[in-house]
Scaffold this active site. Structure first.
Site, mmCIF file in Angstrom:
data_model
loop_
_atom_site.group_PDB
_atom_site.id
_atom_site.type_symbol
_atom_site.label_atom_id
_atom_site.label_comp_id
_atom_site.label_asym_id
_atom_site.label_seq_id
_atom_site.Cartn_x
_atom_site.Cartn_y
_atom_site.Cartn_z
ATOM 1 N N HIS A 288 -12.671 6.293 4.345
ATOM 2 C CA HIS A 288 -13.788 6.510 5.257
ATOM 3 C C HIS A 288 -14.146 5.212 5.977
ATOM 4 O O HIS A 288 -14.732 4.315 5.371
ATOM 5 C CB HIS A 288 -15.008 7.003 4.468
ATOM 6 C CG HIS A 288 -14.782 8.290 3.741
ATOM 7 N ND1 HIS A 288 -15.166 8.491 2.437
ATOM 8 C CD2 HIS A 288 -14.192 9.454 4.135
ATOM 9 C CE1 HIS A 288 -14.840 9.718 2.058
ATOM 10 N NE2 HIS A 288 -14.249 10.315 3.074
ATOM 11 N N LEU A 421 -14.190 1.806 0.940
ATOM 12 C CA LEU A 421 -13.496 1.588 -0.337
ATOM 13 C C LEU A 421 -13.291 2.911 -1.081
ATOM 14 O O LEU A 421 -13.466 2.999 -2.282
ATOM 15 C CB LEU A 421 -14.255 0.588 -1.211
ATOM 16 C CG LEU A 421 -14.411 -0.815 -0.618
ATOM 17 C CD1 LEU A 421 -15.333 -1.648 -1.487
ATOM 18 C CD2 LEU A 421 -13.054 -1.488 -0.473
ATOM 19 N N HIS A 422 -12.898 3.936 -0.329
ATOM 20 C CA HIS A 422 -12.648 5.263 -0.883
ATOM 21 C C HIS A 422 -11.185 5.662 -0.730
ATOM 22 O O HIS A 422 -10.866 6.844 -0.586
ATOM 23 C CB HIS A 422 -13.539 6.297 -0.186
ATOM 24 C CG HIS A 422 -14.994 6.092 -0.407
ATOM 25 N ND1 HIS A 422 -15.962 6.677 0.403
ATOM 26 C CD2 HIS A 422 -15.662 5.380 -1.358
ATOM 27 C CE1 HIS A 422 -17.167 6.309 -0.043
ATOM 28 N NE2 HIS A 422 -17.008 5.529 -1.098
ATOM 29 N N LEU A 423 -10.276 4.719 -0.770
ATOM 30 C CA LEU A 423 -8.864 4.978 -0.525
ATOM 31 C C LEU A 423 -8.338 6.032 -1.496
ATOM 32 O O LEU A 423 -8.492 5.915 -2.704
ATOM 33 C CB LEU A 423 -8.081 3.669 -0.672
ATOM 34 C CG LEU A 423 -6.697 3.599 -0.028
ATOM 35 C CD1 LEU A 423 -6.341 2.154 0.296
ATOM 36 C CD2 LEU A 423 -5.625 4.213 -0.886
ATOM 37 N N SER A 424 -7.714 7.070 -0.943
ATOM 38 C CA SER A 424 -7.264 8.223 -1.726
ATOM 39 C C SER A 424 -6.012 8.820 -1.083
ATOM 40 O O SER A 424 -5.774 8.657 0.110
ATOM 41 C CB SER A 424 -8.351 9.313 -1.768
ATOM 42 O OG SER A 424 -9.573 8.812 -2.262
#
Length: 498
Positions: A288, A421-424
């Protein structure tokens, strides 16, 4: 000569938000020997909610260089401690929405995952159709009367602009402005290390080892036989019948490629042997993007270190507006940004990133390119979100705490661009016929035997809310699948079909 006995039936790699759950759930079977290995230290005390120990020289976070977009490079931090990023983040614990799971395999539809969201939590403030009341993770919200003045003024501004009040952002498709569900009690984070792992440590069949760095999964043909690790500079093979990777979306993809699972051409070019050609490893991840707007404070409000970084947010049309309760200089030790800020994040971005290996040395960090705002739709959505945030910032209600926007605040999304910091999604799930899928719908790595993944790397698409609560749910579900279960017991009232 028979092969040596394994050191464990199952090795769980990574003691973060997912790994602590998997180790605790699998070791509930006394006939299964479980070893959890974590690269970071063993402290599971997450500390006060209002401080994020991820700044320069942090001893509980790993730092990676990344490129957000061409010409815009920075570094990111991920938790490297028992409890993982859930032990060092702001306590935000909003679930993925019902609509998010429509793009997941059928066995991960909202009606299928809801029992696991309920199983993991104790949230007695919500509707029991959607919430559990005896799970390990406490979920709380700050009452409006107890909120920081910035949070309270923000909710008033949203109401004045016509946005509905969302008392429970963990309902299936909640939109509007409301309090953030927090994995916290009395201003202190409750990580999965403290909620799941600590109560399980007395089990004789569970061992937890910290300061151990996993280098690669070791195979005999396509059968996993253990994990090569580094302990105090010495390499060792820890043997196991099954390996569950919970190293996070960065660590798991990095580890799989060094184990010979990934794009064959890329691995061969680095001199790495190929065990299974899976082109999707590291490809098309989501996150995001966030742009923050600085403003001049109208008044300085004393802030306790137990005050949540985010007490309230606005969710609308794929945008999340975040009124941070303090400047980042007061939140993250070593950060110099002293301006209070509103964050604007795209929660359903088109942009997709890529993670590749830098070299054949597992100690080298991967190359991470986010490719933020590469689509016209993302750029238009960010501009719309910034316009909305400026309107809230200059409203009469928010004027109680904000005098005016800072001069020179960005007018384009390319300025002051950061990441949530939502790396998925670096190892996304799908069918075996899908060449870009890395794991099947039971989260077993395709093309090999004995390896599963149970963290945010398996998400087909990043959820439209922060992924922490969904990461814990994934770990619960994969643990149950390993046990052969299909659904936790829940009564008819709590089935919550939507």
């Amino acid at each position: 000569m028979p092969a040596p006995d394994p050191v464990a039936d199952v090795i769980v790699v990574g003691g973060g938000s997912s790994g602590c759950v998997v180790a605790a759930r699998l070791s509930a079977n006394p006939d299964r020997a479980v070893l959890l290995i974590e690269a970071g230290p063993g402290s599971s005390d997450p500390g006060p909610l209002g401080l994020l120990p991820v700044g320069p020289r942090s001893d509980v976070a790993a730092t990676y260089p990344v490129e957000l977009r061409p010409g815009r490079s920075t570094t990111i931090s991920r938790g490297r401690v028992l409890g993982g990023s859930g032990a060092v983040n702001g306590g935000y614990f909003i679930r993925g929405t019902e609509s998010d799971f429509r793009s997941w395999p059928q066995m991960w539809s909202y009606s299928q995952v809801l029992p696991y969201f309920r199983k993991l939590e104790t949230d007695r403030a919500g509707d029991p159709r959607w919430h559990g009341d005896d799970g390990p993770m406490p979920v709380t919200r700050i009452g409006r009367e107890d909120m920081h003045p910035v949070s309270s003024a923000f909710l008033d501004a949203c109401e004045a602009e016509g946005f509905g009040y969302a008392a429970d952002l963990n309902e299936p498709n909640a939109d509007g402005a409301g309090p953030v569900p927090l994995n916290a009690v009395a201003g202190r984070r409750i990580s999965t290390a403290s909620a799941y792992l600590e109560p399980s440590l007395a089990r004789p069949n569970l061992r937890v080892r910290t300061g151990i760095v996993a280098r690669r999964v070791v195979f005999d043909g396509v059968q996993a036989v253990g994990v090569e690790v580094e302990i105090a500079g010495e390499r060792r093979l820890l043997r196991a019948r099954q390996v569950v990777l919970c190293a996070g979306a960065i660590g798991t993809a990095h580890l799989l490629m060094h184990s010979g699972i990934g794009p064959a051409q890329h691995l061969s070019a680095l001199g790495l042997p190929v065990v299974s050609d899976r082109p999707g490893v590291g490809r098309d991840f989501g996150d995001h993007p966030e742009v923050t707007l600085a403003y001049r404070p109208h008044l300085r409000v004393p802030r306790d270190e137990h005050t949540a970084v985010l007490e309230a947010v606005l969710e609308t049309d794929g945008i999340e507006i975040r009124p941070y309760t303090a400047p980042f200089a007061e939140i993250i030790p070593g950060v110099l940004d002293a301006d209070p800020r509103l964050g604007v994040a795209l929660m359903r971005p088109d942009s997709r990133g890529e993670l590749t290996l830098r070299s054949s040395d597992p100690a080298d960090p991967p190359v991470i390119r986010y490719r933020y705002l590469t689509s016209a739709a993302d750029r238009a959505a960010m501009r719309s979100g910034l316009d909305l945030a400026r309107g809230l910032l200059t409203s009469a209600a928010f004027g109680r705490v904000a005098a005016e926007p800072r001069a020179g605040s960005p007018t384009e999304p390319f300025e002051n661009l950061g990441t949530s910091l939502h790396l998925s999604g670096t190892c996304r799930m799908g069918s075996e016929a899908d060449r870009d899928a890395v794991v099947d719908d039971r989260c077993r790595v395709i093309g090999v035997d004995g390896v599963l993944v149970a963290d945010t790397s398996v998400m087909p698409v990043v959820t439209s809310r922060g992924p922490h609560a969904t990461a814990v749910m994934i770990a619960e579900r994969v643990s149950a699948l390993i046990e052969g279960g299909t659904s936790p017991t829940h009564d008819a009232q709590g089935s919550g079909r939507v």
